[in-house]
Scaffold this active site. Structure first.
Site, PDB file in Angstrom:
ATOM      1  CB  SER A 112      -0.895   0.043   1.243  1.00 48.92           C
ATOM      2  OG  SER A 112      -1.926  -0.898   1.143  1.00 48.92           O
ATOM      3  CD  GLU A 119       1.121  18.469 -10.559  1.00 51.48           C
ATOM      4  OE1 GLU A 119       1.850  19.278 -11.148  1.00 51.48           O
ATOM      5  OE2 GLU A 119       1.583  17.533  -9.867  1.00 51.48           O
ATOM      6  CB  SER A 120      -4.134  15.407  -6.274  1.00 52.07           C
ATOM      7  OG  SER A 120      -4.919  14.975  -5.173  1.00 52.07           O
ATOM      8  CG  HIS A 125      -4.520   0.462  -1.308  1.00 55.91           C
ATOM      9  ND1 HIS A 125      -3.844   0.807  -0.154  1.00 55.91           N
ATOM     10  CD2 HIS A 125      -5.155   1.582  -1.718  1.00 55.91           C
ATOM     11  CE1 HIS A 125      -4.089   2.072   0.128  1.00 55.91           C
ATOM     12  NE2 HIS A 125      -4.889   2.569  -0.805  1.00 55.91           N
ATOM     13  CB  CYS A 140      -5.931  19.785  -9.811  1.00 56.66           C
ATOM     14  SG  CYS A 140      -4.454  20.264  -8.900  1.00 56.66           S
TER      15      CYS A 140
END
Length: 172
Positions: A112, A119-120, A125, A140
Site C-alpha cells: 500500500s 497536483e494531488s 493497494h 488537477c
C-alpha cells in the site's frame, strides 16, 4: 440529481447540505458569467488562477479522479517495481512528484502506498494473492491522469482493467 455518463453524479446546490464554515450563500452561485463550452481537452482553467482548477467539457472543476481496478495483474509484491511504476506514472502524466511512501505487508506481500503530487496523488493497494490492485489517481491543473494509467498497465500487465472517472469539485 442528474446522472452523467461517467459513473458520477452532480447534485444541485440546494440539495446539498452546506459544508461547515460555508453556511452562507456560495460564492459561485453569484456568478454573472456562465461557464463557456470548451473543446474536450484537459487544460488549466486560467494560467493566472492559483487554484489550478480544470476547465473541460463546459465545466470548471478541481480535478479528475480516476478509480482503477487492475485484475489478473503481476509484479504486485515487488516493492522496487511498484515504487518505480508510481514515479513513472507521475512523470508521464506531467505531474510534480513530491514524495513516495510505500508499505510492504507480510506474509502475503501486498503493498500500500501513495505518490504525493503537487497536483494531488496516485495511490495503490495490492493483493498479490489474488492478482488484484486498486489504484486511485487524482490530478488537477494541466496534469493528464489517464496517461498515468497507461504506465501502470504496462508495468502490472493486467488481464482486465476497470476505470471510473469522477470530476472533483465541480463549480455549478
Amino acid at each position: 440529481m442528474e446522472n452523467t455518463n461517467r459513473l458520477s453524479v452532480i447534485a444541485t446546490p440546494d440539495l446539498r447540505p452546506p459544508a461547515h464554515g460555508f453556511e452562507g450563500r456560495s460564492r459561485h452561485a453569484e456568478r454573472i458569467t456562465p461557464l463557456a463550452i470548451l473543446p474536450s481537452t484537459h487544460q488549466a482553467a486560467d494560467d493566472s488562477r492559483l487554484d489550478h482548477f480544470v476547465q473541460r467539457d463546459g465545466l470548471l472543476f478541481a480535478g479528475t479522479h480516476l478509480i482503477v481496478d487492475l485484475w489478473h495483474a503481476s509484479n504486485l509484491d515487488d516493492l522496487p517495481v511498484v515504487e518505480q511504476a508510481l514515479r513513472d506514472a507521475a512523470d508521464r502524466a506531467g505531474a510534480t512528484l513530491l514524495n513516495v511512501d510505500l508499505h510492504h505487508f507480510s506474509p502475503n506481500g501486498g503493498i500500500s502506498g501513495v505518490a504525493v503530487l503537487a497536483e494531488s496523488h496516485i495511490s495503490i493497494h495490492t493483493w498479490p494473492e489474488i492478482s488484484y490492485a486498486a489504484v486511485d489517481v487524482f490530478m488537477c491543473g494541466n496534469a493528464q491522469p489517464h496517461k498515468a494509467i497507461e504506465v501502470l498497465k504496462g508495468v502490472f500487465l493486467p488481464g482486465m482493467v476497470t476505470l471510473a472517472e469522477h470530476k472533483r469539485g465541480v463549480i455549478l
